[in-house]
Design a protein around this motif. Structure first.
Motif, short mmCIF file in Angstrom:
data_model
loop_
_atom_site.label_atom_id
_atom_site.label_comp_id
_atom_site.label_asym_id
_atom_site.label_seq_id
_atom_site.Cartn_x
_atom_site.Cartn_y
_atom_site.Cartn_z
N GLY A 153 25.59 69.25 27.39
CA GLY A 153 24.43 69.17 27.03
C GLY A 153 23.99 70.47 26.21
N GLY A 154 24.71 71.21 26.42
CA GLY A 154 24.38 72.27 24.75
C GLY A 154 24.77 72.32 23.77
N ASN A 155 26.46 71.73 23.81
CA ASN A 155 26.85 71.63 22.45
C ASN A 155 26.47 70.33 21.56
N ILE A 156 25.97 68.86 22.15
CA ILE A 156 25.43 68.09 21.58
C ILE A 156 23.79 68.77 21.22
N GLY A 157 23.19 69.96 21.08
CA GLY A 157 22.70 70.48 20.08
C GLY A 157 23.17 69.84 18.67
N VAL A 158 24.82 70.27 18.00
CA VAL A 158 24.90 70.22 17.58
C VAL A 158 25.00 68.90 16.89
N PRO A 159 25.05 67.85 16.64
CA PRO A 159 25.53 66.79 16.09
C PRO A 159 23.86 66.09 16.38
N VAL A 160 23.05 66.35 16.95
CA VAL A 160 21.41 65.86 16.96
C VAL A 160 20.62 66.56 16.07
N ILE A 161 21.04 67.95 15.60
CA ILE A 161 20.45 68.34 14.68
C ILE A 161 21.19 67.81 13.12
N TYR A 185 26.45 61.00 7.06
CA TYR A 185 26.82 59.75 8.10
C TYR A 185 27.68 59.85 9.02
N VAL A 186 28.38 60.76 8.65
CA VAL A 186 29.86 60.55 9.19
C VAL A 186 30.07 62.16 10.49
N THR A 187 29.17 62.99 9.58
CA THR A 187 29.87 64.48 10.68
C THR A 187 28.91 64.37 11.80
N PHE A 188 27.93 63.90 12.20
CA PHE A 188 27.07 64.07 13.66
C PHE A 188 28.45 63.48 14.45
N LEU A 191 40.81 58.48 2.91
CA LEU A 191 39.18 58.84 3.54
C LEU A 191 38.89 58.53 5.45
N GLY A 192 39.12 57.01 5.03
CA GLY A 192 39.39 56.02 6.53
C GLY A 192 40.11 57.02 7.20
N LEU A 193 41.19 56.99 7.32
CA LEU A 193 42.39 58.10 7.94
C LEU A 193 41.81 59.11 8.64
N PHE A 194 41.65 59.71 7.71
CA PHE A 194 41.10 61.46 7.49
C PHE A 194 39.47 61.71 8.53
N THR A 195 38.53 60.90 8.35
CA THR A 195 37.38 60.97 9.75
C THR A 195 38.27 59.87 10.78
N VAL A 196 38.78 59.21 10.76
CA VAL A 196 39.22 58.85 12.34
C VAL A 196 39.87 60.03 12.98
N ALA A 197 40.67 60.61 12.29
CA ALA A 197 41.45 61.39 13.00
C ALA A 197 40.92 62.55 12.97
N ALA A 233 32.04 72.96 9.75
CA ALA A 233 33.01 72.82 8.04
C ALA A 233 33.64 70.97 8.13
N PHE A 234 33.26 70.11 9.52
CA PHE A 234 33.54 69.24 8.56
C PHE A 234 32.59 68.18 7.49
N GLY A 235 31.52 68.25 7.02
CA GLY A 235 30.80 68.33 6.23
C GLY A 235 31.05 68.50 4.92
N GLN A 236 31.05 70.41 4.51
CA GLN A 236 31.83 70.96 4.06
C GLN A 236 33.06 69.96 2.55
N VAL A 237 34.02 70.11 4.28
CA VAL A 237 35.38 69.15 3.94
C VAL A 237 35.41 68.27 3.21
N LEU A 238 34.11 67.14 3.72
CA LEU A 238 33.75 65.77 3.04
C LEU A 238 33.86 65.78 1.41
N GLN A 239 32.41 66.96 1.63
CA GLN A 239 32.11 67.33 0.31
C GLN A 239 32.87 67.20 -0.83
N ASN A 240 34.20 68.45 -0.27
CA ASN A 240 34.88 69.45 -1.58
C ASN A 240 35.94 68.69 -1.89
N GLN A 241 36.08 68.03 -0.56
CA GLN A 241 38.24 67.42 -0.52
C GLN A 241 37.66 66.16 -1.11
#
Length: 460
Positions: free
Chosen positions: A174-182, A278-281, A330-336, A260-268
């Motif tokens: 329940g605490g960890n869910i604070g990450v995707p909620v924000i 749209y996908v980081t959460f 990108l598709g395979l990367f996101t799913v994995a 890091a996930f969102g930054q990797v998607l932006q930079n790579q």
């Protein structure tokens, strides 16, 4: 050092202090304990949930910070690394705060403290602010990471051993869910062309609500006391450090990837802030939801077994990420990546369940029985949880620094994923060698009292 005292609370402490608490007594648990424990669990989860959101808010704020802020990708990874570092370090004092102030009282205080980094970020988040200022304010956000340690220590005292896997998993999940909620809230704000101050403005009243609800509905347990002898024993016990190492692999991965996930998607992969949001959460959300499942599976099959197989899955997912990163898929990367998040959440639940089981097993091996064994297990597991949680969170620092170096050296995250794969392999070997190898279980059994059947570590 003796077990914590159950002496009545001084009358001046008031009605919020529970003087006698024995969850291992089934009659007490059914008649009184379960209802009170679940109520405290609910509001502990709420406060910890917001704490996680504040701790990880900079993983979201950096998505808002475009070229006009003058920050490089390396700057942003360094910023999130330092936020993670503070969140790891403060877990140690937060663990002891529960016994000093009381679980309810400290929940109120720790929730209120979240106003400091939130209001500070609201004041400085604008183009033209120096990187050092962002770094300083980011460090303040790290206090949100401490809420996990105090919440887990508090809830550990409320529940009996047979329910700890479920309770601790639910509390942490329940605490960890604070990450995707924000991150979801940020997605909505970015989609509506809002700015970062809108996001921060939403959380300020939520922090106040969490503090008020904790004051109204939570309790302090009198017999939860800091035991410096237990802390010293936990530090000296090799299992504390072994479990810290394993928790780096699970929780360190979860919190590190969350930053890091969102930054990797932006930079790579060149994603825009909205496309990344749209996908980081998704990964943190699924990883949080499945954490109680990891605890429940550990209750049923043994935490060591679930943790071992989980590391196999994490290794496979990371290998797929390496391939996807090299092929720029990108598709395979996101799913994995999402699968890796899910497995990290599952492993969070199973590894934390192992802690009370390990020390209960050691109590039985010493020939202790009944309440004496339970008291020994609670004493050592409670003392070790804060340290294990703190060291585990340091894994998030390592992940962000590894990504920073990988992007500086290779322009992608591939090098970092190779390092992560090697680490998961090491975690697999340690789990098997210490807790599942036949000779380890056999050695444990031979040192145990012959008068009572003993658990092997494979069952923890």
């Amino acid at each position: 050092m003796t077990a914590p005292s159950t002496a009545p609370a001084p009358p001046s402490r008031g009605s919020r202090w529970i003087q006698q608490w024995d969850p291992e007594d089934e009659t007490f648990w059914k008649e009184t304990g379960e209802k009170v424990a679940k109520r405290n669990l609910l509001f502990s989860v709420l406060s910890e949930h917001i704490g996680f959101s504040i701790w990880t808010m900079w993983s979201v704020l950096v998505l808002f910070m475009g070229p006009e802020y003058g920050l490089t990708p390396a700057d942003k990874f360094l910023l999130t690394s330092m936020v993670t570092l503070v969140g790891a370090v403060v877990r140690v004092p937060y663990t002891f705060a529960v016994a000093i102030f009381g679980g309810r009282n400290w929940t109120i205080i720790s929730a209120g403290l979240l106003l400091i980094p939130t209001v500070a970020a609201f004041a400085v988040i604008k183009p033209g602010t120096s990187f050092n200022t962002f770094l300083l304010v980011g460090l303040l956000a790290g206090i949100g990471g401490g809420n996990f340690a105090s919440s887990m220590t508090n809830i550990n005292a409320f529940f009996p051993l047979r329910k700890k896997g479920w309770a601790l998993g639910l509390n942490a999940g329940g605490g960890n869910i604070g990450v995707p909620v924000i991150q979801l809230v940020a997605l909505a704000i970015i989609g509506a062309s809002g700015g970062p101050r809108v996001l921060l403005g939403i959380y300020i009243p939520l922090i106040l609500v969490a503090a008020v609800l904790a004051a109204l509905f939570m309790n302090n347990i009198e017999n939860v006391k800091n035991d410096t002898g237990a802390a010293k024993d936990a530090v000296k016990d090799g299992h504390t450090w072994i479990m810290s190492f394993l928790y780096i692999g699970t929780f360190g991965s979860f919190i590190g990837y969350s930053f890091a996930f969102g930054q990797v998607l932006q930079n790579q992969f060149g994603r825009t802030p909205l496309e990344a949001a749209y996908v980081t959460f998704i990964g943190p959300l699924l990883g949080s939801l499945i954490r109680p499942v990891g605890g429940a599976l550990a209750d049923k099959y043994g935490g060591a077994k679930i943790t071992l197989y989980n590391y196999v899955g994490m290794g496979v997912a990371t290998a797929v990420l390496i391939v996807a990163s090299m092929q720029k898929s990108l598709g395979l990367f996101t799913v994995a990546f999402v699968v890796l998040f899910v497995l990290s959440g599952l492993g969070n639940g199973s590894t934390f369940k192992m802690i009370p089981g390990i020390f209960q097993t050691k109590a039985l091996a010493k020939g202790l029985e009944g309440e004496a064994a339970a008291a020994y297990g609670r004493r050592l597991s409670g003392a070790s949880m804060g340290l294990i949680g703190a060291v585990g969170a340091l894994g998030g620092v390592g992940i962000n620094l590894a990504f920073r170096q990988s992007f500086l050296s290779y322009g992608s995250g591939t090098g970092a994923f190779v390092a992560f794969l090697a680490f998961y392999a090491a975690c697999f070997v340690v789990t098997w060698a210490v807790y599942l190898r036949r000779s380890a279980a056999k050695g444990q059994a031979t040192t145990a009292s012959e008068a009572k059947p003993q658990l092997s570590y494979a069952e923890v």
